[in-house]
Design a protein around this motif. Structure first.
Motif, PDB file in Angstrom:
ATOM      1  N   THR A 168       0.881  -1.101   0.000  1.00 56.39           N
ATOM      2  CA  THR A 168       0.000   0.000   0.000  1.00 56.39           C
ATOM      3  C   THR A 168       0.891   1.113   0.000  1.00 56.39           C
ATOM      4  OG1 THR A 168       0.019   0.394   2.232  1.00 56.39           O
ATOM      5  CG2 THR A 168      -1.402  -1.304   1.491  1.00 56.39           C
ATOM      6  N   GLY A 169       0.731   1.945  -0.339  1.00 53.42           N
ATOM      7  CA  GLY A 169       1.586   3.032  -0.090  1.00 53.42           C
ATOM      8  C   GLY A 169       2.026   2.948   1.292  1.00 53.42           C
ATOM      9  N   GLN A 170       1.831   1.863   1.889  1.00 57.64           N
ATOM     10  CA  GLN A 170       2.186   1.771   3.283  1.00 57.64           C
ATOM     11  C   GLN A 170       3.521   1.106   3.335  1.00 57.64           C
ATOM     12  OE1 GLN A 170      -1.165   2.049   4.514  1.00 57.64           O
ATOM     13  NE2 GLN A 170      -1.918   1.420   2.626  1.00 57.64           N
ATOM     14  N   ASP A 171       4.513   1.809   3.019  1.00 59.94           N
ATOM     15  CA  ASP A 171       5.789   1.164   2.923  1.00 59.94           C
ATOM     16  C   ASP A 171       6.681   1.732   3.989  1.00 59.94           C
ATOM     17  OD1 ASP A 171       7.385  -0.599   1.781  1.00 59.94           O
ATOM     18  OD2 ASP A 171       8.064   0.679   0.210  1.00 59.94           O
ATOM     19  N   HIS A 172       6.344   1.620   5.276  1.00 62.10           N
ATOM     20  CA  HIS A 172       7.264   2.184   6.246  1.00 62.10           C
ATOM     21  C   HIS A 172       8.099   1.103   6.882  1.00 62.10           C
ATOM     22  CE1 HIS A 172       3.157   2.117   7.845  1.00 62.10           C
ATOM     23  NE2 HIS A 172       3.566   2.096   9.077  1.00 62.10           N
ATOM     24  N   ARG A 173       9.367   1.029   6.431  1.00 57.40           N
ATOM     25  CA  ARG A 173      10.258   0.000   6.942  1.00 57.40           C
ATOM     26  C   ARG A 173      11.570   0.610   7.366  1.00 57.40           C
ATOM     27  NH1 ARG A 173       7.279  -3.302   4.201  1.00 57.40           N
ATOM     28  NH2 ARG A 173       6.654  -2.314   2.356  1.00 57.40           N
ATOM     29  N   HIS A 174      12.336  -0.136   8.127  1.00 61.47           N
ATOM     30  CA  HIS A 174      13.662   0.351   8.485  1.00 61.47           C
ATOM     31  C   HIS A 174      14.663  -0.786   8.427  1.00 61.47           C
ATOM     32  CE1 HIS A 174      12.940  -1.278  12.567  1.00 61.47           C
ATOM     33  NE2 HIS A 174      11.717  -0.891  12.325  1.00 61.47           N
ATOM     34  N   HIS A 175      15.935  -0.412   8.416  1.00 64.40           N
ATOM     35  CA  HIS A 175      16.994  -1.411   8.256  1.00 64.40           C
ATOM     36  C   HIS A 175      17.629  -1.790   9.579  1.00 64.40           C
ATOM     37  CE1 HIS A 175      16.808  -0.060   4.005  1.00 64.40           C
ATOM     38  NE2 HIS A 175      16.923  -1.346   3.847  1.00 64.40           N
ATOM     39  N   ASP A 176      17.081  -1.359  10.683  1.00 67.18           N
ATOM     40  CA  ASP A 176      17.579  -1.825  11.968  1.00 67.18           C
ATOM     41  C   ASP A 176      16.351  -2.167  12.804  1.00 67.18           C
ATOM     42  OD1 ASP A 176      16.482   0.558  12.846  1.00 67.18           O
ATOM     43  OD2 ASP A 176      18.395   1.610  12.792  1.00 67.18           O
ATOM     44  N   HIS A 177      16.538  -2.360  14.084  1.00 65.78           N
ATOM     45  CA  HIS A 177      15.414  -2.810  14.902  1.00 65.78           C
ATOM     46  C   HIS A 177      14.974  -1.742  15.902  1.00 65.78           C
ATOM     47  CE1 HIS A 177      15.562  -6.775  13.151  1.00 65.78           C
ATOM     48  NE2 HIS A 177      16.866  -6.742  13.277  1.00 65.78           N
ATOM     49  N   THR A 178      15.336  -0.486  15.636  1.00 64.53           N
ATOM     50  CA  THR A 178      14.863   0.601  16.481  1.00 64.53           C
ATOM     51  C   THR A 178      13.503   1.069  15.987  1.00 64.53           C
ATOM     52  OG1 THR A 178      15.993   2.226  15.091  1.00 64.53           O
ATOM     53  CG2 THR A 178      17.214   1.345  16.973  1.00 64.53           C
ATOM     54  N   GLN A 179      12.700   1.606  16.909  1.00 62.83           N
ATOM     55  CA  GLN A 179      11.403   2.139  16.503  1.00 62.83           C
ATOM     56  C   GLN A 179      11.620   3.477  15.810  1.00 62.83           C
ATOM     57  OE1 GLN A 179       8.979   0.273  15.884  1.00 62.83           O
ATOM     58  NE2 GLN A 179       7.384   1.297  17.014  1.00 62.83           N
TER      59      GLN A 179
ATOM     60  N   LEU B  85     -13.858  -7.442   3.657  1.00 66.66           N
ATOM     61  CA  LEU B  85     -12.638  -7.281   2.860  1.00 66.66           C
ATOM     62  C   LEU B  85     -11.494  -6.972   3.821  1.00 66.66           C
ATOM     63  CD1 LEU B  85     -12.371  -5.421  -0.542  1.00 66.66           C
ATOM     64  CD2 LEU B  85     -10.563  -5.204   1.156  1.00 66.66           C
ATOM     65  N   VAL B  86     -10.428  -7.761   3.725  1.00 66.37           N
ATOM     66  CA  VAL B  86      -9.214  -7.522   4.509  1.00 66.37           C
ATOM     67  C   VAL B  86      -8.099  -7.173   3.536  1.00 66.37           C
ATOM     68  CG1 VAL B  86      -7.475  -8.512   6.049  1.00 66.37           C
ATOM     69  CG2 VAL B  86      -9.896  -9.101   6.364  1.00 66.37           C
ATOM     70  N   TRP B  87      -7.578  -5.952   3.647  1.00 62.11           N
ATOM     71  CA  TRP B  87      -6.481  -5.486   2.802  1.00 62.11           C
ATOM     72  C   TRP B  87      -5.213  -5.451   3.658  1.00 62.11           C
ATOM     73  CZ3 TRP B  87      -6.034  -2.872  -2.191  1.00 62.11           C
ATOM     74  CH2 TRP B  87      -4.832  -2.181  -2.372  1.00 62.11           C
ATOM     75  N   ALA B  88      -4.178  -6.178   3.235  1.00 64.99           N
ATOM     76  CA  ALA B  88      -2.893  -6.173   3.935  1.00 64.99           C
ATOM     77  C   ALA B  88      -1.832  -5.711   2.945  1.00 64.99           C
ATOM     78  CB  ALA B  88      -2.567  -7.554   4.483  1.00 64.99           C
ATOM     79  N   GLY B  89      -1.466  -4.452   3.045  1.00 66.09           N
ATOM     80  CA  GLY B  89      -0.540  -3.845   2.097  1.00 66.09           C
ATOM     81  C   GLY B  89       0.885  -3.846   2.612  1.00 66.09           C
TER      82      GLY B  89
ATOM     83  N   LEU C  63     -11.085  -3.985   6.651  1.00 71.74           N
ATOM     84  CA  LEU C  63      -9.919  -3.832   7.523  1.00 71.74           C
ATOM     85  C   LEU C  63      -8.701  -3.531   6.653  1.00 71.74           C
ATOM     86  CD1 LEU C  63     -10.445  -6.918   9.882  1.00 71.74           C
ATOM     87  CD2 LEU C  63     -10.790  -4.506  10.492  1.00 71.74           C
ATOM     88  N   ASP C  64      -8.071  -2.378   6.873  1.00 67.39           N
ATOM     89  CA  ASP C  64      -6.817  -2.035   6.207  1.00 67.39           C
ATOM     90  C   ASP C  64      -5.704  -2.301   7.222  1.00 67.39           C
ATOM     91  OD1 ASP C  64      -4.673  -1.002   4.860  1.00 67.39           O
ATOM     92  OD2 ASP C  64      -5.378   1.078   4.834  1.00 67.39           O
ATOM     93  N   VAL C  65      -5.074  -3.464   7.078  1.00 65.52           N
ATOM     94  CA  VAL C  65      -4.139  -3.970   8.087  1.00 65.52           C
ATOM     95  C   VAL C  65      -2.732  -3.441   7.814  1.00 65.52           C
ATOM     96  CG1 VAL C  65      -3.131  -6.037   9.086  1.00 65.52           C
ATOM     97  CG2 VAL C  65      -5.531  -6.048   8.377  1.00 65.52           C
ATOM     98  N   GLY C  66      -2.181  -2.709   8.782  1.00 69.35           N
ATOM     99  CA  GLY C  66      -0.916  -2.032   8.566  1.00 69.35           C
ATOM    100  C   GLY C  66      -1.153  -0.772   7.752  1.00 69.35           C
ATOM    101  N   SER C  67      -2.146   0.001   8.183  1.00 71.39           N
ATOM    102  CA  SER C  67      -2.677   1.107   7.370  1.00 71.39           C
ATOM    103  C   SER C  67      -1.746   2.294   7.264  1.00 71.39           C
ATOM    104  CB  SER C  67      -3.990   1.597   7.994  1.00 71.39           C
ATOM    105  OG  SER C  67      -3.746   2.109   9.297  1.00 71.39           O
ATOM    106  N   GLY C  68      -0.786   2.434   8.214  1.00 73.44           N
ATOM    107  CA  GLY C  68       0.008   3.652   8.204  1.00 73.44           C
ATOM    108  C   GLY C  68      -0.885   4.873   8.351  1.00 73.44           C
ATOM    109  N   PRO C  69      -0.603   5.945   7.597  1.00 76.30           N
ATOM    110  CA  PRO C  69      -1.365   7.190   7.750  1.00 76.30           C
ATOM    111  C   PRO C  69      -2.729   7.188   7.065  1.00 76.30           C
ATOM    112  CG  PRO C  69       0.376   7.505   6.152  1.00 76.30           C
ATOM    113  CD  PRO C  69       0.565   6.120   6.701  1.00 76.30           C
TER     114      PRO C  69
END
Length: 304
Positions: free
Chosen positions: A15-26, A134-138, A67-73
């Motif tokens: 989904t445009g919900q692409d919030h990821r990081h390369h370490d394990h900090t929040q 409908l369950v959307w998991a982006g 349900l938009d699962v992992g919806s971000g903003p």
């Protein structure tokens, strides 16, 4: 942990919900939120096209809860609410800051009465989400260690005839030509390779991680669902790009430089430093050949 982690790897957050990081900090979600929202807005034509396709797979007026699962903003949450006018669309995420953004966005777009938010840590809280049509998991499924088990739980939430929709895979982002006049040609392909190694390690480190192929059709079938089709949707922003797209690309490369530095050779690190240096005429700040091209693959399966 929120299902979206801040960075691209090349991966389709998004989904445009692409919030990821390369370490394990929040991540600092308040800092990340505007960028995540802009990223999803730039991909909105592709998600709007995907939502129109979903309307051909289920009775539109029969979809009453999404349900938009992992919806971000909440950009995609709003698009789904618009595509299914009889539905309540629920933005589900583990980051309260992003849910607040989703709430404000729905109000600003006149969808406030039909969009709600739900704080949930996934996959632990899947059972608390309630039933849905409908369950959307982006780009959230691959952050769950046992993807098959999570899919089975999602299937359990579906009303008869309901649809699970996964956005997973597609094509890595491309922003630059093969030869950019700095360093060796083919920089983005080497960044993809470094990211793929990181991604495998990230998957292996997840709680309850199972090493299984990304055969989404097989996983959906194993969850007791009937595959209903797979399509890929293009995000194509040619050069010259707007300032908003340029800012998104700069942030993307900044995160790659920070997250993958230990996996890159000295030449590629130097190239990234030059691309991020506003004083360099060949940097991302000034290039006229910058573009934004990617593709998001959408997998669907029906209950019953």
């Amino acid at each position: 942990m929120s299902q979206h982690h801040a960075s691209r790897h090349g991966h389709q957050h998004g989904t445009g919900q692409d919030h990821r990081h390369h370490d394990h900090t929040q991540p600092d979600w308040n800092e990340m939120a505007p960028l995540l929202e802009r990223q999803a807005e730039i991909a909105s034509p592709a998600y709007t096209e995907a939502a129109a396709w979903l309307r051909t797979l289920v009775p539109v007026q029969g979809v009453r809860r999404i349900l938009d699962v992992g919806s971000g903003p909440g950009v995609v949450t709003g698009l789904l609410a618009e595509a299914f006018p009889a539905a309540e669309a629920v933005a589900v995420d583990g980051a309260p800051e992003l849910l607040a953004r989703a709430r404000a966005r729905a109000d600003a777009h006149g969808l406030g009465a039909r969009v709600s938010t739900l704080h949930a840590e996934l996959p632990a809280d899947i059972g608390t989400l309630g039933t849905a049509d409908l369950v959307w998991a982006g780009n959230s499924m691959h952050h769950m260690g046992d993807q098959g088990a999570a899919l089975a739980e999602f299937a359990g939430l579906l009303n008869p005839g309901g649809l699970v929709v996964l956005v997973e895979g597609g094509l890595p982002r491309r922003h630059l030509p093969q030869h950019i006049g700095i360093g060796r040609p083919g920089l983005e392909a080497r960044l993809d390779a470094a990211h793929a190694t990181w991604f495998g390690e990230m998957r292996a480190d997840l709680p309850g991680s199972k090493d299984e192929p990304d055969d989404w059709r097989a996983l959906l079938t194993a969850a007791g669902l009937t595959p209903a089709g797979t399509r890929t949707f293009l995000v194509d922003v040619p050069a010259p790009v707007s300032p908003a797209v340029r800012e998104l690309v700069l942030a993307h490369y900044g995160r790659l430089r920070d997250g993958l530095a230990a996996r890159l050779d000295a030449d590629d690190k130097e190239t990234l430093d030059r691309l991020l240096d506003p004083a360099d005429p060949l940097s991302l700040h000034h290039r006229a050949d910058l573009f934004h091209l990617t593709a998001h693959t959408v997998h669907t399966a029906r209950k019953g």
